[in-house]
Design a protein around this motif. Sequence first.
Motif, PDB file in Angstrom:
ATOM      1  N   ALA A   1       0.941  11.320  -6.294  1.00 27.14           N
ATOM      2  CA  ALA A   1       1.038  12.559  -5.522  1.00 27.14           C
ATOM      3  C   ALA A   1      -0.152  13.466  -5.790  1.00 27.14           C
ATOM      4  CB  ALA A   1       2.340  13.277  -5.856  1.00 27.14           C
ATOM      5  N   THR A   2      -0.851  13.197  -6.897  1.00 29.57           N
ATOM      6  CA  THR A   2      -2.025  13.993  -7.265  1.00 29.57           C
ATOM      7  C   THR A   2      -3.301  13.156  -7.167  1.00 29.57           C
ATOM      8  OG1 THR A   2      -1.654  13.459  -9.594  1.00 29.57           O
ATOM      9  CG2 THR A   2      -0.733  15.527  -8.792  1.00 29.57           C
ATOM     10  N   LEU A   3      -4.437  13.840  -7.082  1.00 27.17           N
ATOM     11  CA  LEU A   3      -5.723  13.179  -6.869  1.00 27.17           C
ATOM     12  C   LEU A   3      -6.415  12.748  -8.160  1.00 27.17           C
ATOM     13  CD1 LEU A   3      -7.115  15.742  -4.279  1.00 27.17           C
ATOM     14  CD2 LEU A   3      -6.304  13.435  -3.748  1.00 27.17           C
ATOM     15  N   ASP A   4      -6.044  13.321  -9.288  1.00 23.51           N
ATOM     16  CA  ASP A   4      -6.829  13.243 -10.511  1.00 23.51           C
ATOM     17  C   ASP A   4      -7.122  11.826 -10.999  1.00 23.51           C
ATOM     18  OD1 ASP A   4      -6.477  16.383 -11.782  1.00 23.51           O
ATOM     19  OD2 ASP A   4      -5.026  15.682 -10.302  1.00 23.51           O
ATOM     20  N   ARG A   5      -6.116  10.947 -11.021  1.00 22.34           N
ATOM     21  CA  ARG A   5      -6.310   9.624 -11.621  1.00 22.34           C
ATOM     22  C   ARG A   5      -7.227   8.733 -10.797  1.00 22.34           C
ATOM     23  NH1 ARG A   5      -4.172   4.504 -11.110  1.00 22.34           N
ATOM     24  NH2 ARG A   5      -2.696   5.209  -9.500  1.00 22.34           N
ATOM     25  N   THR A   6      -7.105   8.772  -9.487  1.00 25.47           N
ATOM     26  CA  THR A   6      -7.786   7.782  -8.650  1.00 25.47           C
ATOM     27  C   THR A   6      -8.937   8.329  -7.809  1.00 25.47           C
ATOM     28  OG1 THR A   6      -6.127   8.081  -6.901  1.00 25.47           O
ATOM     29  CG2 THR A   6      -5.735   6.320  -8.505  1.00 25.47           C
ATOM     30  N   THR A   7      -9.200   9.635  -7.884  1.00 30.22           N
ATOM     31  CA  THR A   7     -10.287  10.208  -7.080  1.00 30.22           C
ATOM     32  C   THR A   7     -11.080  11.227  -7.905  1.00 30.22           C
ATOM     33  OG1 THR A   7      -9.335  12.247  -6.149  1.00 30.22           O
ATOM     34  CG2 THR A   7      -8.593  10.181  -5.184  1.00 30.22           C
TER      35      THR A   7
ATOM     36  N   LEU B   1      -2.379  16.072  -3.575  1.00 27.04           N
ATOM     37  CA  LEU B   1      -2.956  15.611  -2.312  1.00 27.04           C
ATOM     38  C   LEU B   1      -2.461  16.478  -1.166  1.00 27.04           C
ATOM     39  CD1 LEU B   1      -3.468  12.064  -0.993  1.00 27.04           C
ATOM     40  CD2 LEU B   1      -2.063  13.611   0.352  1.00 27.04           C
ATOM     41  N   GLY B   2      -1.168  16.837  -1.198  1.00 26.65           N
ATOM     42  CA  GLY B   2      -0.568  17.595  -0.113  1.00 26.65           C
ATOM     43  C   GLY B   2      -1.100  19.001   0.045  1.00 26.65           C
ATOM     44  N   ASP B   3      -1.943  19.449  -0.889  1.00 29.20           N
ATOM     45  CA  ASP B   3      -2.560  20.773  -0.773  1.00 29.20           C
ATOM     46  C   ASP B   3      -3.890  20.727  -0.017  1.00 29.20           C
ATOM     47  OD1 ASP B   3      -0.486  21.956  -2.146  1.00 29.20           O
ATOM     48  OD2 ASP B   3      -1.504  21.887  -4.097  1.00 29.20           O
ATOM     49  N   TYR B   4      -4.330  19.541   0.367  1.00 32.91           N
ATOM     50  CA  TYR B   4      -5.627  19.369   1.035  1.00 32.91           C
ATOM     51  C   TYR B   4      -5.446  18.882   2.468  1.00 32.91           C
ATOM     52  CZ  TYR B   4      -7.854  19.538  -3.604  1.00 32.91           C
ATOM     53  OH  TYR B   4      -8.294  19.914  -4.855  1.00 32.91           O
ATOM     54  N   THR B   5      -6.329  19.314   3.351  1.00 27.40           N
ATOM     55  CA  THR B   5      -6.391  18.747   4.702  1.00 27.40           C
ATOM     56  C   THR B   5      -7.187  17.440   4.648  1.00 27.40           C
ATOM     57  OG1 THR B   5      -8.477  19.838   5.277  1.00 27.40           O
ATOM     58  CG2 THR B   5      -6.423  21.060   5.688  1.00 27.40           C
ATOM     59  N   TRP B   6      -7.111  16.677   5.729  1.00 30.79           N
ATOM     60  CA  TRP B   6      -7.854  15.418   5.796  1.00 30.79           C
ATOM     61  C   TRP B   6      -9.356  15.677   5.693  1.00 30.79           C
ATOM     62  CZ3 TRP B   6      -9.136  10.949   4.771  1.00 30.79           C
ATOM     63  CH2 TRP B   6      -9.997  10.169   5.548  1.00 30.79           C
TER      64      TRP B   6
ATOM     65  N   ILE C   1       0.837  -1.196   0.000  1.00 32.22           N
ATOM     66  CA  ILE C   1       0.000   0.000   0.000  1.00 32.22           C
ATOM     67  C   ILE C   1       0.880   1.256   0.000  1.00 32.22           C
ATOM     68  CG2 ILE C   1      -1.964  -1.130   1.093  1.00 32.22           C
ATOM     69  CD1 ILE C   1      -1.067   0.019   3.758  1.00 32.22           C
ATOM     70  N   ASP C   2       0.251   2.408  -0.290  1.00 42.52           N
ATOM     71  CA  ASP C   2       1.005   3.633  -0.530  1.00 42.52           C
ATOM     72  C   ASP C   2       0.610   4.745   0.434  1.00 42.52           C
ATOM     73  OD1 ASP C   2       2.350   2.767  -3.085  1.00 42.52           O
ATOM     74  OD2 ASP C   2       0.258   2.476  -3.648  1.00 42.52           O
ATOM     75  N   PRO C   3       1.407   4.986   1.472  1.00 42.20           N
ATOM     76  CA  PRO C   3       1.085   6.049   2.431  1.00 42.20           C
ATOM     77  C   PRO C   3       1.578   7.412   1.946  1.00 42.20           C
ATOM     78  CG  PRO C   3       2.999   4.826   3.179  1.00 42.20           C
ATOM     79  CD  PRO C   3       2.576   4.193   1.888  1.00 42.20           C
ATOM     80  N   ARG C   4       0.706   8.417   2.057  1.00 41.91           N
ATOM     81  CA  ARG C   4       1.076   9.787   1.712  1.00 41.91           C
ATOM     82  C   ARG C   4       0.548  10.746   2.777  1.00 41.91           C
ATOM     83  NH1 ARG C   4       3.566  10.890  -2.933  1.00 41.91           N
ATOM     84  NH2 ARG C   4       3.576   9.320  -4.587  1.00 41.91           N
ATOM     85  N   LEU C   5       1.087  11.960   2.741  1.00 42.39           N
ATOM     86  CA  LEU C   5       0.828  12.927   3.808  1.00 42.39           C
ATOM     87  C   LEU C   5      -0.074  14.055   3.315  1.00 42.39           C
ATOM     88  CD1 LEU C   5       1.920  12.838   6.699  1.00 42.39           C
ATOM     89  CD2 LEU C   5       3.706  14.440   6.006  1.00 42.39           C
ATOM     90  N   THR C   6      -1.111  14.372   4.105  1.00 41.55           N
ATOM     91  CA  THR C   6      -1.999  15.503   3.798  1.00 41.55           C
ATOM     92  C   THR C   6      -1.362  16.813   4.256  1.00 41.55           C
ATOM     93  OG1 THR C   6      -3.136  15.459   5.931  1.00 41.55           O
ATOM     94  CG2 THR C   6      -3.994  13.993   4.205  1.00 41.55           C
TER      95      THR C   6
END
Length: 297
Positions: free
Chosen positions: A100-106, A112-117, A84-89
């Motif tokens: 690193a970006t949201l476009d393909r899978t969401t 991703l790092g520009d958004y809060t949880w 699995i792939d852990p990344r930081l908000t």
Amino acid sequence: MKRFLYHGGVATLIMFCFASNLSAQSLQTLPVKTIQDLHDFFKWSNQKAPIISGHRGGMVKGFPENSIATFENTLKHTPAFFEIDPRLTKDSVIVLLHDATLDRTTTGTGKLGDYTWEELKKFRLKDAEGNVTEHRIPTLAEVIEWARGKTILNLDRKDVPFAMTAALIRKHNADAFMMLTVHAPEQAQYYLRDNKNRMFSVFIKSKAELESYEKAGVPAANMIAYIGPTIKPENKELYQLLNGRGIMCMISAASSYDKLTNSEERAAAYRAIIADGATILETDRPIEVAEALKKLK
């Protein structure tokens, strides 16, 4: 009347508990409860059956990568552990996302790092075909608690600082079912200073790379070895060197044989990987791999 309602409530509770237990039992879990179990599970033996690793959980229509729903769906068909792939908000919450970006899978866009949880919660995950699902991005903490008693998690190396990863594993007392992918001996040494029993998936594609881990003091009992994505003549030397030290060898079909368009060709390739000498097969298609390997003796 009150007695009837009481007994009716008890009966309902019993039925609910039975259904929940039955649901849990329907998953094909791994026999790992302690650190020693983890090491024993991954110790090489020519008597062991092949082990399947679900790359990002697996990719089936309707089930997005790096999601609890996908992990559960895979375990309904075969025992497996999961890379699995852990990344930081933006607010330092560790979540699962490969890119690193949201476009393909969401349904989101941008980094991703520009958004809060809290902001990420509004987005939904897409499956491998781009279909929007009901599932959201999970936190690593949620996945750790889900995995307890069911499977093993292999954390790939992304953008999460080592100290944060180690702290979260300690907080959840999860070392007995966690593995860390490392790309260099120094990375393994860092985690071993925190806990000498940590388990690693290491990149070892040559005798020199194996020797570098040995010189760094990384115990063979704490490793499985990723040796590449294909069957090739050089693998034979690696099998001999690594298996001789009790280390299992893993080939990942995710970037190679999983891409074959013919299912029969894929099945033949999966069986050939095991026949070649690998004991762990990482794949985007864990359910399909399980079916293909049933034909092996």
